[in-house]
Write an enzyme that holds these catalytic residues in place. Structure first.
Site, PDB file in Angstrom:
ATOM      1  N   LYS A  14      -0.890  54.787  47.022  1.00 42.07           N
ATOM      2  CA  LYS A  14      -1.960  55.791  46.923  1.00 42.07           C
ATOM      3  C   LYS A  14      -2.698  55.666  45.585  1.00 42.07           C
ATOM      4  O   LYS A  14      -3.930  55.596  45.565  1.00 42.07           O
ATOM      5  CB  LYS A  14      -1.373  57.214  47.061  1.00 42.07           C
ATOM      6  CG  LYS A  14      -0.673  57.466  48.397  1.00 42.07           C
ATOM      7  CD  LYS A  14      -0.160  58.886  48.528  1.00 42.07           C
ATOM      8  CE  LYS A  14       0.976  59.232  47.589  1.00 42.07           C
ATOM      9  NZ  LYS A  14       2.258  58.583  47.873  1.00 42.07           N
ATOM     10  N   ARG A  89       1.224  67.776  50.335  1.00 41.76           N
ATOM     11  CA  ARG A  89       2.504  67.139  50.648  1.00 41.76           C
ATOM     12  C   ARG A  89       3.387  68.047  51.497  1.00 41.76           C
ATOM     13  O   ARG A  89       4.517  67.653  51.830  1.00 41.76           O
ATOM     14  CB  ARG A  89       3.249  66.806  49.348  1.00 41.76           C
ATOM     15  CG  ARG A  89       3.089  65.351  48.890  1.00 41.76           C
ATOM     16  CD  ARG A  89       3.773  65.218  47.533  1.00 41.76           C
ATOM     17  NE  ARG A  89       4.252  63.901  47.226  1.00 41.76           N
ATOM     18  CZ  ARG A  89       3.580  63.020  46.471  1.00 41.76           C
ATOM     19  NH1 ARG A  89       2.381  63.296  46.021  1.00 41.76           N
ATOM     20  NH2 ARG A  89       4.114  61.854  46.186  1.00 41.76           N
ATOM     21  N   ARG A 128       7.773  48.803  40.257  1.00 45.92           N
ATOM     22  CA  ARG A 128       6.970  49.646  39.362  1.00 45.92           C
ATOM     23  C   ARG A 128       7.828  50.176  38.210  1.00 45.92           C
ATOM     24  O   ARG A 128       7.332  50.350  37.095  1.00 45.92           O
ATOM     25  CB  ARG A 128       6.370  50.826  40.149  1.00 45.92           C
ATOM     26  CG  ARG A 128       5.475  51.712  39.298  1.00 45.92           C
ATOM     27  CD  ARG A 128       4.748  52.753  40.122  1.00 45.92           C
ATOM     28  NE  ARG A 128       5.675  53.708  40.731  1.00 45.92           N
ATOM     29  CZ  ARG A 128       5.316  54.636  41.611  1.00 45.92           C
ATOM     30  NH1 ARG A 128       4.054  54.736  41.989  1.00 45.92           N
ATOM     31  NH2 ARG A 128       6.198  55.457  42.115  1.00 45.92           N
ATOM     32  N   ARG A 134       8.751  54.893  34.765  1.00 46.61           N
ATOM     33  CA  ARG A 134       8.868  56.283  35.215  1.00 46.61           C
ATOM     34  C   ARG A 134      10.318  56.610  35.554  1.00 46.61           C
ATOM     35  O   ARG A 134      10.978  55.853  36.264  1.00 46.61           O
ATOM     36  CB  ARG A 134       7.983  56.502  36.465  1.00 46.61           C
ATOM     37  CG  ARG A 134       6.593  56.977  36.125  1.00 46.61           C
ATOM     38  CD  ARG A 134       5.685  56.952  37.322  1.00 46.61           C
ATOM     39  NE  ARG A 134       6.162  57.700  38.487  1.00 46.61           N
ATOM     40  CZ  ARG A 134       5.444  57.866  39.588  1.00 46.61           C
ATOM     41  NH1 ARG A 134       4.225  57.353  39.669  1.00 46.61           N
ATOM     42  NH2 ARG A 134       5.932  58.536  40.598  1.00 46.61           N
ATOM     43  N   ARG A 146      13.499  60.955  47.310  1.00 45.40           N
ATOM     44  CA  ARG A 146      12.047  61.101  47.488  1.00 45.40           C
ATOM     45  C   ARG A 146      11.646  60.701  48.910  1.00 45.40           C
ATOM     46  O   ARG A 146      10.778  61.329  49.517  1.00 45.40           O
ATOM     47  CB  ARG A 146      11.304  60.239  46.458  1.00 45.40           C
ATOM     48  CG  ARG A 146      11.449  60.794  45.053  1.00 45.40           C
ATOM     49  CD  ARG A 146      11.068  59.791  44.001  1.00 45.40           C
ATOM     50  NE  ARG A 146       9.656  59.443  44.028  1.00 45.40           N
ATOM     51  CZ  ARG A 146       9.138  58.421  43.363  1.00 45.40           C
ATOM     52  NH1 ARG A 146       9.920  57.636  42.638  1.00 45.40           N
ATOM     53  NH2 ARG A 146       7.860  58.173  43.408  1.00 45.40           N
TER      54      ARG A 146
HETATM   55  P1  B4P Z   1       1.433  53.379  43.770  1.00 47.00           P
HETATM   56  O1  B4P Z   1       0.010  53.214  44.108  1.00 47.00           O
HETATM   57  O2  B4P Z   1       1.761  53.621  42.306  1.00 47.00           O
HETATM   58  O3  B4P Z   1       2.180  54.521  44.622  1.00 47.00           O
HETATM   59  P2  B4P Z   1       1.888  56.058  44.928  1.00 47.00           P
HETATM   60  O4  B4P Z   1       1.841  56.130  46.421  1.00 47.00           O
HETATM   61  O5  B4P Z   1       0.707  56.575  44.173  1.00 47.00           O
HETATM   62  O6  B4P Z   1       3.189  56.760  44.253  1.00 47.00           O
HETATM   63  P3  B4P Z   1       4.024  58.104  44.290  1.00 47.00           P
HETATM   64  O7  B4P Z   1       3.877  58.803  45.608  1.00 47.00           O
HETATM   65  O8  B4P Z   1       5.378  57.660  43.904  1.00 47.00           O
HETATM   66  O9  B4P Z   1       3.573  59.037  43.116  1.00 47.00           O
HETATM   67  P4  B4P Z   1       2.924  60.455  42.843  1.00 47.00           P
HETATM   68  O10 B4P Z   1       2.414  60.315  41.474  1.00 47.00           O
HETATM   69  O11 B4P Z   1       1.957  60.865  43.899  1.00 47.00           O
HETATM   70  O12 B4P Z   1       2.170  52.075  44.259  1.00 47.00           O
HETATM   71  C1  B4P Z   1       3.550  51.824  44.009  1.00 47.00           C
HETATM   72  C2  B4P Z   1       3.783  50.374  43.579  1.00 47.00           C
HETATM   73  O13 B4P Z   1       3.436  49.476  44.639  1.00 47.00           O
HETATM   74  C3  B4P Z   1       2.951  49.946  42.383  1.00 47.00           C
HETATM   75  O14 B4P Z   1       3.769  49.223  41.505  1.00 47.00           O
HETATM   76  C4  B4P Z   1       1.849  49.057  42.969  1.00 47.00           C
HETATM   77  O15 B4P Z   1       1.449  48.024  42.091  1.00 47.00           O
HETATM   78  C5  B4P Z   1       2.507  48.484  44.206  1.00 47.00           C
HETATM   79  N1  B4P Z   1       1.553  48.265  45.301  1.00 47.00           N
HETATM   80  C6  B4P Z   1       0.581  49.120  45.688  1.00 47.00           C
HETATM   81  N2  B4P Z   1      -0.097  48.618  46.746  1.00 47.00           N
HETATM   82  C7  B4P Z   1       0.498  47.403  47.047  1.00 47.00           C
HETATM   83  C8  B4P Z   1       0.241  46.406  48.051  1.00 47.00           C
HETATM   84  N3  B4P Z   1      -0.728  46.537  48.971  1.00 47.00           N
HETATM   85  N4  B4P Z   1       1.044  45.324  48.061  1.00 47.00           N
HETATM   86  C9  B4P Z   1       2.036  45.178  47.153  1.00 47.00           C
HETATM   87  N5  B4P Z   1       2.306  46.089  46.168  1.00 47.00           N
HETATM   88  C10 B4P Z   1       1.538  47.185  46.120  1.00 47.00           C
HETATM   89  O16 B4P Z   1       4.125  61.546  42.894  1.00 47.00           O
HETATM   90  C11 B4P Z   1       5.177  61.622  41.922  1.00 47.00           C
HETATM   91  C12 B4P Z   1       5.977  62.943  42.083  1.00 47.00           C
HETATM   92  O17 B4P Z   1       5.146  64.090  41.720  1.00 47.00           O
HETATM   93  C13 B4P Z   1       6.462  63.301  43.494  1.00 47.00           C
HETATM   94  O18 B4P Z   1       7.692  62.661  43.810  1.00 47.00           O
HETATM   95  C14 B4P Z   1       6.612  64.861  43.397  1.00 47.00           C
HETATM   96  O19 B4P Z   1       7.815  65.223  42.762  1.00 47.00           O
HETATM   97  C15 B4P Z   1       5.457  65.261  42.503  1.00 47.00           C
HETATM   98  N6  B4P Z   1       4.270  65.669  43.291  1.00 47.00           N
HETATM   99  C16 B4P Z   1       3.081  64.983  43.356  1.00 47.00           C
HETATM  100  N7  B4P Z   1       2.211  65.604  44.183  1.00 47.00           N
HETATM  101  C17 B4P Z   1       2.874  66.709  44.667  1.00 47.00           C
HETATM  102  C18 B4P Z   1       2.517  67.739  45.600  1.00 47.00           C
HETATM  103  N8  B4P Z   1       1.310  67.754  46.212  1.00 47.00           N
HETATM  104  N9  B4P Z   1       3.432  68.701  45.872  1.00 47.00           N
HETATM  105  C19 B4P Z   1       4.628  68.715  45.277  1.00 47.00           C
HETATM  106  N10 B4P Z   1       5.031  67.769  44.396  1.00 47.00           N
HETATM  107  C20 B4P Z   1       4.174  66.767  44.095  1.00 47.00           C
END
Ligand code: B4P
Length: 188
Positions: A14, A89, A128, A134, A146
């Site tokens: 994302k 979420r 990551r 992190r 998670r």
């Molecule tokens: P990212 O792009 O970093 O992943 P993400 O989906 O944004 O991460 P996440 O869900 O963990 O984090 P968030 O901050 O929202 O990609 C991951 C890795 O994959 C990277 O290293 C990237 O380089 C690689 N990658 C990406 N695309 C690729 C591809 N096509 N091919 C190969 N590799 C690829 O949430 C963090 C925490 O915050 C949650 O656990 C929760 O505790 C809290 N939180 C956030 N929003 C919330 C909400 N609405 N309600 C309650 N809690 C919340």
């Protein structure tokens, strides 16, 4: 005013796709994860509450993230649209978002859902962890927590948005560029 949701399990890409989307489509990026990490870095009372929950792989309370979203909407009346990354979420967050948008005559235009397998989540998050350091990425038990939280609390949103007719699934196990191409075809 457009409102797009970037949806998917942890590590689905994302944050990675959000950077590309907001640049191309001139949207304001709201990542609830980034906003929470900023509060943690600043050591605010909200950050202290969020830190423990995030580091355990739990969700932060609905009212906390809804409040952050409302504040960000209110602070940016000038933008052409918003990309909500990692919000909603839970069903309660989605219902509250619908209510907020209805009050301003808006709606969720599309839900861009990045689909990946649980095993891929593990590989990506472990990778990551080496780059970003992190805490919530470092421990396999927390990653599993998670993923379980996603299946239990977040996945039901797929049916919620399918019923509304704005749900769009994007195969997330392609290269970053290929995923982005698919997204562009949906919102371009
Ligand atoms: P990212 O792009 O970093 O992943 P993400 O989906 O944004 O991460 P996440 O869900 O963990 O984090 P968030 O901050 O929202 O990609 C991951 C890795 O994959 C990277 O290293 C990237 O380089 C690689 N990658 C990406 N695309 C690729 C591809 N096509 N091919 C190969 N590799 C690829 O949430 C963090 C925490 O915050 C949650 O656990 C929760 O505790 C809290 N939180 C956030 N929003 C919330 C909400 N609405 N309600 C309650 N809690 C919340």
């Amino acid at each position: 005013m457009k409102h797009y949701i970037l949806f998917g399990p942890p590590g689905a890409g994302k944050g990675t796709q959000a950077k590309l989307i907001v640049e191309k489509f001139n949207l304001l990026h709201i990542s609830t994860g980034d906003l929470l990490r900023k509060e943690i870095a600043l050591g605010t009372p909200l950050g202290l509450e969020a830190k423990q929950l995030i580091n355990d792989g739990q969700l932060v309370p609905d009212e906390v993230v809804v409040g952050m979203i409302q504040n960000t909407f209110a602070a940016h009346p000038e933008v052409e649209g918003f990309l909500l990354d990692g919000f909603p979420r839970t069903i309660a967050q989605a219902q509250k978002l619908d209510q907020i948008l209805q009050e301003s005559g808006g709606q969720v235009d599309k839900v861009l859902s990045l689909a990946i397998k649980d095993s891929t989540i593990f590989d990506r998050i472990a990778n990551r962890a080496k780059i970003e350091g992190r805490k919530d990425d470092a421990d396999p038990a927390i990653i599993q927590n998670r993923i379980d939280t996603y299946h239990e609390k977040t996945e039901p949103l797929i049916e919620y948005y399918k019923k509304k007719g704005n749900y769009c699934e994007i195969p997330g196990e392609q290269s970053i560029e290929e995923v982005f191409d698919c997204i562009c075809k949906v919102i371009g």
